[in-house]
Design a protein around this motif. Structure first.
Motif, PDB file in Angstrom:
ATOM      1  N   ALA A  51     -16.085 -13.625  11.951  1.00  0.00           N
ATOM      2  CA  ALA A  51     -15.595 -13.872  10.382  1.00  0.00           C
ATOM      3  C   ALA A  51     -14.192 -12.996  10.513  1.00  0.00           C
ATOM      4  O   ALA A  51     -13.332 -13.356   9.536  1.00  0.00           O
ATOM      5  CB  ALA A  51     -16.499 -13.438   9.547  1.00  0.00           C
ATOM      6  N   ILE A  52     -14.389 -11.818  11.065  1.00  0.00           N
ATOM      7  CA  ILE A  52     -13.227 -11.007  10.730  1.00  0.00           C
ATOM      8  C   ILE A  52     -12.015 -11.336  11.716  1.00  0.00           C
ATOM      9  O   ILE A  52     -10.805 -11.739  11.469  1.00  0.00           O
ATOM     10  CB  ILE A  52     -13.363  -9.308  11.190  1.00  0.00           C
ATOM     11  N   THR A  53     -12.207 -11.657  12.968  1.00  0.00           N
ATOM     12  CA  THR A  53     -11.170 -12.038  13.942  1.00  0.00           C
ATOM     13  C   THR A  53     -10.845 -13.282  13.907  1.00  0.00           C
ATOM     14  O   THR A  53      -9.526 -13.746  13.746  1.00  0.00           O
ATOM     15  CB  THR A  53     -11.737 -11.990  15.318  1.00  0.00           C
ATOM     16  N   GLY A  54     -11.523 -14.321  13.370  1.00  0.00           N
ATOM     17  CA  GLY A  54     -11.154 -15.555  12.907  1.00  0.00           C
ATOM     18  C   GLY A  54     -10.432 -15.513  11.869  1.00  0.00           C
ATOM     19  O   GLY A  54      -9.344 -16.456  11.488  1.00  0.00           O
ATOM     20  N   GLY A  55     -10.919 -14.901  10.724  1.00  0.00           N
ATOM     21  CA  GLY A  55     -10.225 -14.605   9.469  1.00  0.00           C
ATOM     22  C   GLY A  55      -9.076 -14.043   9.781  1.00  0.00           C
ATOM     23  O   GLY A  55      -7.796 -14.667   8.824  1.00  0.00           O
ATOM     24  N   ALA A  72     -14.543 -15.830   0.559  1.00  0.00           N
ATOM     25  CA  ALA A  72     -15.219 -17.153   0.509  1.00  0.00           C
ATOM     26  C   ALA A  72     -16.235 -17.593   1.363  1.00  0.00           C
ATOM     27  O   ALA A  72     -17.173 -18.320   0.982  1.00  0.00           O
ATOM     28  CB  ALA A  72     -13.885 -18.025   0.535  1.00  0.00           C
ATOM     29  N   THR A  73     -15.770 -17.244   2.764  1.00  0.00           N
ATOM     30  CA  THR A  73     -16.864 -17.622   3.835  1.00  0.00           C
ATOM     31  C   THR A  73     -17.278 -16.539   4.759  1.00  0.00           C
ATOM     32  O   THR A  73     -18.471 -16.805   5.292  1.00  0.00           O
ATOM     33  CB  THR A  73     -16.205 -18.804   4.588  1.00  0.00           C
ATOM     34  N   GLY A  74     -16.402 -15.723   5.129  1.00  0.00           N
ATOM     35  CA  GLY A  74     -16.931 -14.655   6.172  1.00  0.00           C
ATOM     36  C   GLY A  74     -17.780 -13.934   5.851  1.00  0.00           C
ATOM     37  O   GLY A  74     -18.979 -13.741   6.778  1.00  0.00           O
ATOM     38  N   ILE A  75     -18.196 -13.531   4.686  1.00  0.00           N
ATOM     39  CA  ILE A  75     -19.302 -12.701   4.351  1.00  0.00           C
ATOM     40  C   ILE A  75     -20.721 -13.291   4.643  1.00  0.00           C
ATOM     41  O   ILE A  75     -21.599 -12.878   5.225  1.00  0.00           O
ATOM     42  CB  ILE A  75     -19.481 -12.166   2.902  1.00  0.00           C
ATOM     43  N   HIS A  76     -20.518 -14.620   4.451  1.00  0.00           N
ATOM     44  CA  HIS A  76     -22.003 -15.170   4.727  1.00  0.00           C
ATOM     45  C   HIS A  76     -22.066 -15.905   6.109  1.00  0.00           C
ATOM     46  O   HIS A  76     -23.216 -16.296   6.645  1.00  0.00           O
ATOM     47  CB  HIS A  76     -21.875 -16.426   3.762  1.00  0.00           C
ATOM     48  N   ARG A  77     -20.851 -15.620   7.192  1.00  0.00           N
ATOM     49  CA  ARG A  77     -21.160 -15.779   8.577  1.00  0.00           C
ATOM     50  C   ARG A  77     -21.723 -14.820   8.978  1.00  0.00           C
ATOM     51  O   ARG A  77     -22.305 -14.888  10.322  1.00  0.00           O
ATOM     52  CB  ARG A  77     -19.798 -16.287   9.158  1.00  0.00           C
ATOM     53  N   SER A  78     -21.478 -13.678   8.707  1.00  0.00           N
ATOM     54  CA  SER A  78     -21.947 -12.238   9.108  1.00  0.00           C
ATOM     55  C   SER A  78     -23.427 -12.386   9.253  1.00  0.00           C
ATOM     56  O   SER A  78     -24.208 -13.031   8.316  1.00  0.00           O
ATOM     57  CB  SER A  78     -21.463 -11.176   8.497  1.00  0.00           C
ATOM     58  N   ALA A 116     -17.502  -3.888   0.996  1.00  0.00           N
ATOM     59  CA  ALA A 116     -18.848  -3.395   1.805  1.00  0.00           C
ATOM     60  C   ALA A 116     -20.315  -3.434   1.019  1.00  0.00           C
ATOM     61  O   ALA A 116     -21.176  -3.979   1.503  1.00  0.00           O
ATOM     62  CB  ALA A 116     -18.788  -2.031   2.105  1.00  0.00           C
ATOM     63  N   GLU A 117     -19.940  -3.247  -0.350  1.00  0.00           N
ATOM     64  CA  GLU A 117     -21.152  -3.605  -1.269  1.00  0.00           C
ATOM     65  C   GLU A 117     -21.409  -5.066  -1.483  1.00  0.00           C
ATOM     66  O   GLU A 117     -22.729  -5.404  -1.217  1.00  0.00           O
ATOM     67  CB  GLU A 117     -20.782  -3.020  -2.672  1.00  0.00           C
ATOM     68  N   GLU A 118     -20.438  -5.865  -1.495  1.00  0.00           N
ATOM     69  CA  GLU A 118     -20.602  -7.501  -1.316  1.00  0.00           C
ATOM     70  C   GLU A 118     -21.083  -7.676  -0.195  1.00  0.00           C
ATOM     71  O   GLU A 118     -22.273  -8.628  -0.153  1.00  0.00           O
ATOM     72  CB  GLU A 118     -19.419  -8.240  -1.618  1.00  0.00           C
ATOM     73  N   LEU A 119     -20.651  -7.347   1.021  1.00  0.00           N
ATOM     74  CA  LEU A 119     -21.474  -7.813   2.180  1.00  0.00           C
ATOM     75  C   LEU A 119     -22.699  -7.412   2.526  1.00  0.00           C
ATOM     76  O   LEU A 119     -23.778  -8.157   2.851  1.00  0.00           O
ATOM     77  CB  LEU A 119     -20.599  -7.284   3.257  1.00  0.00           C
ATOM     78  N   LEU A 120     -23.244  -6.048   2.195  1.00  0.00           N
ATOM     79  CA  LEU A 120     -24.448  -5.532   2.063  1.00  0.00           C
ATOM     80  C   LEU A 120     -25.473  -6.295   1.181  1.00  0.00           C
ATOM     81  O   LEU A 120     -26.478  -6.719   1.581  1.00  0.00           O
ATOM     82  CB  LEU A 120     -24.496  -4.217   1.930  1.00  0.00           C
TER      83      LEU A 120
END
Length: 237
Positions: free
Chosen positions: A33-37, A91-97, A128-132
């Motif tokens: 998600a990070i590198t692709g983003g 939009a998408t990366g958080i949920h791919r992690s 970070a809060e959103e991802l966790l």
């Protein structure tokens, strides 16, 4: 040793009162998600995309620093590239992690031991809060510490973020002693930031460090699984 057996075989509580975890590459696998983003954001602004090794090296340090130092993004375009990347990530990366295998149970076991467990990450704190929360991990941590929303003003690398976490939980360390804190991370800046604050750092080998990076930075130990990490935290360095 099977995971369940290890959890049962380590009844001794952690010797650390405050345990700080890095986020990407330590708790959570970004799964591209990070590198692709970053690649997508660079392409959208007609900028060249670095090779995979350089993209991997961009995971962990402040994004603005990586874009200028590793991807050679011109200064006038930095804010635009960051905004494009962040929009795609939310939009998408958080949920791919995905959490790394066994890490949630490791953190839960440490909290059950009575340790205060917190996050110290270069990622903007709000993100970070959103991802966790999206990964259903937020409830495991007493606090989350990260970069300011305006990433262009972030300075000092990991050192001030770790310092903020130590200050937030100063009452814990006043009772247990400053040597009772430890940082867990996957990159050299985690080690450097921890040591700058007088705190040991355990490196995790499942993240984004290049071969030998953690050892060269002076990591106090390097572990290869969440089970081994729990064992080290309960046994001491």
């Amino acid at each position: 040793m099977a995971q369940t057996a290890l959890w049962q075989a380590c009844p001794v509580a952690s010797i650390y009162s405050l345990i700080l975890f890095d986020l990407d590459g330590t708790l959570v696998d970004p799964a591209g998600a990070i590198t692709g983003g970053i690649s997508a954001a660079l392409r959208s602004h007609d900028l060249p995309v670095p090779d995979d090794a350089v993209l991997d090296a961009m995971v962990g340090p402040p994004l603005v620093h990586s874009l200028t130092g590793l991807a050679a993004v011109p200064e006038p375009l930095i804010d635009h590239v960051v905004a494009t990347y962040r929009a795609g990530y939310v939009a998408t990366g958080i949920h791919r992690s995905r959490p790394y295998p066994g890490i949630a149970r490791c953190v839960q076991a440490l909290a059950d031991d009575g340790a205060v467990v917190a996050v110290a990450t270069q990622k903007p704190e709000w993100l970070a809060e959103e991802l966790l929360s999206a990964q259903r991990l937020r409830h495991l941590f007493a606090s989350v510490h990260g970069s300011p929303r305006n990433e262009s003003v972030a300075t000092g690398g990991k050192t001030p973020i770790i310092r903020a976490a130590l200050e937030r939980h100063a009452p814990v360390l006043e009772q247990a002693g400053p040597q009772q804190a430890v940082m867990i991370g996957d990159r050299s800046h985690d080690v450097e930031g921890a040591h700058a604050n007088g705190v040991p750092c355990i490196g995790v080998a499942w993240g984004f460090a290049a071969r030998g990076e953690l050892e060269d930075a002076g990591a106090d130990a390097v572990v290869h699984s969440a089970e081994e990490l729990l064992e080290v935290l309960r046994g001491g360095l």
